[in-house]
Design an enzyme around this catalytic site. Structure first.
Site, PDB file in Angstrom:
ATOM      1  N   GLU A  94       7.013  12.067  -8.071  1.00 22.00           N
ATOM      2  CA  GLU A  94       5.691  11.226  -8.404  1.00 22.00           C
ATOM      3  C   GLU A  94       4.598  11.842  -7.299  1.00 22.00           C
ATOM      4  O   GLU A  94       3.698  11.596  -7.955  1.00 22.00           O
ATOM      5  CB  GLU A  94       6.419   9.926  -7.986  1.00 22.00           C
ATOM      6  CG  GLU A  94       5.306   8.928  -8.779  1.00 22.00           C
ATOM      7  CD  GLU A  94       6.186   7.342  -8.305  1.00 22.00           C
ATOM      8  OE1 GLU A  94       6.999   6.993  -8.844  1.00 22.00           O
ATOM      9  OE2 GLU A  94       5.151   6.808  -7.434  1.00 22.00           O
ATOM     10  N   ASP A  95       5.101  11.969  -5.987  1.00 24.12           N
ATOM     11  CA  ASP A  95       3.831  12.359  -5.053  1.00 24.12           C
ATOM     12  C   ASP A  95       3.519  13.665  -4.509  1.00 24.12           C
ATOM     13  O   ASP A  95       2.846  13.498  -3.727  1.00 24.12           O
ATOM     14  CB  ASP A  95       4.183  11.151  -3.810  1.00 24.12           C
ATOM     15  CG  ASP A  95       4.119   9.814  -4.275  1.00 24.12           C
ATOM     16  OD1 ASP A  95       3.249   9.584  -5.049  1.00 24.12           O
ATOM     17  OD2 ASP A  95       4.667   8.719  -3.515  1.00 24.12           O
TER      18      ASP A  95
HETATM   19  P1  NDP Z   1       0.084   0.584  -4.581  1.00 24.15           P
HETATM   20  O1  NDP Z   1       1.088   0.992  -5.552  1.00 24.15           O
HETATM   21  O2  NDP Z   1      -1.429   1.164  -4.622  1.00 24.15           O
HETATM   22  O3  NDP Z   1       0.317   0.475  -3.033  1.00 24.15           O
HETATM   23  C1  NDP Z   1       1.493  -0.077  -2.835  1.00 24.15           C
HETATM   24  C2  NDP Z   1       2.666   1.254  -2.872  1.00 24.15           C
HETATM   25  O4  NDP Z   1       2.129   2.154  -1.858  1.00 24.15           O
HETATM   26  C3  NDP Z   1       4.067   0.897  -2.643  1.00 24.15           C
HETATM   27  O5  NDP Z   1       4.817   0.773  -3.606  1.00 24.15           O
HETATM   28  C4  NDP Z   1       4.339   2.229  -1.868  1.00 24.15           C
HETATM   29  O6  NDP Z   1       4.701   3.064  -2.720  1.00 24.15           O
HETATM   30  C5  NDP Z   1       3.201   2.527  -1.222  1.00 24.15           C
HETATM   31  N1  NDP Z   1       3.048   2.371   0.284  1.00 24.15           N
HETATM   32  C6  NDP Z   1       2.602   3.281   1.359  1.00 24.15           C
HETATM   33  N2  NDP Z   1       2.613   2.755   2.476  1.00 24.15           N
HETATM   34  C7  NDP Z   1       2.640   1.618   2.454  1.00 24.15           C
HETATM   35  C8  NDP Z   1       2.711   0.321   3.125  1.00 24.15           C
HETATM   36  N3  NDP Z   1       2.413   0.374   4.565  1.00 24.15           N
HETATM   37  N4  NDP Z   1       3.268  -0.817   2.826  1.00 24.15           N
HETATM   38  C9  NDP Z   1       3.523  -0.985   1.365  1.00 24.15           C
HETATM   39  N5  NDP Z   1       3.576   0.044   0.696  1.00 24.15           N
HETATM   40  C10 NDP Z   1       3.133   1.339   0.932  1.00 24.15           C
HETATM   41  O7  NDP Z   1      -0.331  -1.015  -4.808  1.00 24.15           O
HETATM   42  P2  NDP Z   1      -0.970  -1.954  -5.958  1.00 24.15           P
HETATM   43  O8  NDP Z   1      -1.836  -0.894  -6.530  1.00 24.15           O
HETATM   44  O9  NDP Z   1       0.275  -2.234  -6.682  1.00 24.15           O
HETATM   45  O10 NDP Z   1      -1.581  -3.203  -5.500  1.00 24.15           O
HETATM   46  C11 NDP Z   1      -0.570  -4.408  -5.433  1.00 24.15           C
HETATM   47  C12 NDP Z   1      -1.180  -5.350  -6.616  1.00 24.15           C
HETATM   48  O11 NDP Z   1      -2.396  -5.611  -6.186  1.00 24.15           O
HETATM   49  C13 NDP Z   1      -1.322  -4.830  -7.842  1.00 24.15           C
HETATM   50  O12 NDP Z   1      -0.488  -5.896  -8.688  1.00 24.15           O
HETATM   51  C14 NDP Z   1      -2.661  -5.006  -8.484  1.00 24.15           C
HETATM   52  O13 NDP Z   1      -2.807  -6.015  -9.496  1.00 24.15           O
HETATM   53  C15 NDP Z   1      -3.374  -5.700  -7.343  1.00 24.15           C
HETATM   54  N6  NDP Z   1      -4.577  -5.013  -6.946  1.00 24.15           N
HETATM   55  C16 NDP Z   1      -5.678  -5.516  -6.172  1.00 24.15           C
HETATM   56  C17 NDP Z   1      -6.687  -4.761  -6.112  1.00 24.15           C
HETATM   57  C18 NDP Z   1      -7.609  -5.681  -5.048  1.00 24.15           C
HETATM   58  O14 NDP Z   1      -8.488  -4.985  -4.320  1.00 24.15           O
HETATM   59  N7  NDP Z   1      -7.916  -6.950  -5.033  1.00 24.15           N
HETATM   60  C19 NDP Z   1      -6.849  -3.326  -6.278  1.00 24.15           C
HETATM   61  C20 NDP Z   1      -5.947  -2.882  -6.728  1.00 24.15           C
HETATM   62  C21 NDP Z   1      -4.717  -3.723  -7.193  1.00 24.15           C
HETATM   63  P3  NDP Z   1       5.970   4.267  -2.628  1.00 24.15           P
HETATM   64  O15 NDP Z   1       7.447   3.414  -2.573  1.00 24.15           O
HETATM   65  O16 NDP Z   1       5.899   4.927  -3.835  1.00 24.15           O
HETATM   66  O17 NDP Z   1       5.536   4.859  -1.581  1.00 24.15           O
END
Ligand code: NDP
Ligand code: ZN
Length: 191
Positions: free
Chosen positions: A65-66
């Site tokens: 994925e990354d």
């Molecule tokens: P992302 O997918 O952008 O980020 C979360 C992912 O980032 C995790 O699943 C993990 O994936 C990775 N990650 C890396 N560092 C961290 C950390 N320190 N803590 C947690 N995760 C980390 O998040 P989303 O875009 O899914 O955002 C969450 C929700 O927010 C969504 O449901 C969306 O609807 C909403 N949203 C809101 C916005 C806003 O500004 N209000 C903008 C965009 C989305 P991995 O295990 O693959 O590394």
């Protein structure tokens, strides 16, 4: 056993190399490799999962994925079973993000047992990170939505490992409690 450790070390080395330029989203920008190692550790320590395919796939779970890792590379170095499992837990990066998130919920009930274990450990790790080492600049609302979404994914794949599921519920409850406190201390209406 001997060959399991060889495969395990090969996977840590491969994943560390592939993720070497990536950082997590926390304040300190921790090395990305900490995350797959933690997911493998959660499976082993909390879930008592001793299936080497699952542990090795945990170490590699974000490489397709990354990073520039290819399915062929994983097949050659780690075999067909590990490749299939990593692919099962990988999002299709060609799709827009909301679609990818929707698909994770839709696909959850059809995942293999191994993929369910891996998803549980990955979500445990990410919820723990969101709560204690949160991504910089995430609003209250964004953290809240992440927790809601993660709960929906996990709701579709339960019944595979009691310890991991109990741990997921505990981490989720702690995360929601902390978030509720943050909202209270910031005053009503804060996002
Ligand atoms: P992302 O997918 O952008 O980020 C979360 C992912 O980032 C995790 O699943 C993990 O994936 C990775 N990650 C890396 N560092 C961290 C950390 N320190 N803590 C947690 N995760 C980390 O998040 P989303 O875009 O899914 O955002 C969450 C929700 O927010 C969504 O449901 C969306 O609807 C909403 N949203 C809101 C916005 C806003 O500004 N209000 C903008 C965009 C989305 P991995 O295990 O693959 O590394
Ligand atoms: Zn992950």
């Amino acid at each position: 056993m001997h060959s399991d450790i060889s495969l395990f070390l090969k996977a840590i080395k491969f994943s560390a190399e592939k993720h070497r330029r990536q950082r997590r989203k926390d304040q300190q920008a921790s090395p990305y490799i900490n995350h797959p190692i933690e997911v493998a550790d959660i499976l082993w320590t909390i879930g008592n999962v001793n299936d080497v395919i699952v542990i090795v796939a945990a170490l590699l779970h974000d490489t397709i994925e990354d990073t520039d890792a290819t399915p062929d590379e994983l097949r050659i170095h780690f075999g067909e079973d590990v490749l299939a499992l990593v692919l099962e837990v990988s999002d299709d990066k060609n799709l827009p993000k909301p679609e990818r998130k929707r698909r994770q919920i839709e696909k959850a009930p059809f995942l293999s047992s191994r993929a369910r274990l891996l998803k549980l450990a990955d979500k445990i790790c990410n919820i723990r990170d969101i709560t204690y080492f949160p991504p910089q600049n995430w609003s209250w609302q964004r953290k809240f939505e992440y927790l809601e979404w993660a709960a929906s994914v996990i709701a579709g794949l339960r019944g595979v490992n009691r310890e991991l599921e109990i741990h997921f519920d505990e981490i989720m409850a702690a995360a929601q409690k902390k978030l509720a406190r943050e909202k209270d201390s910031a005053g009503h209406g804060h996002r």
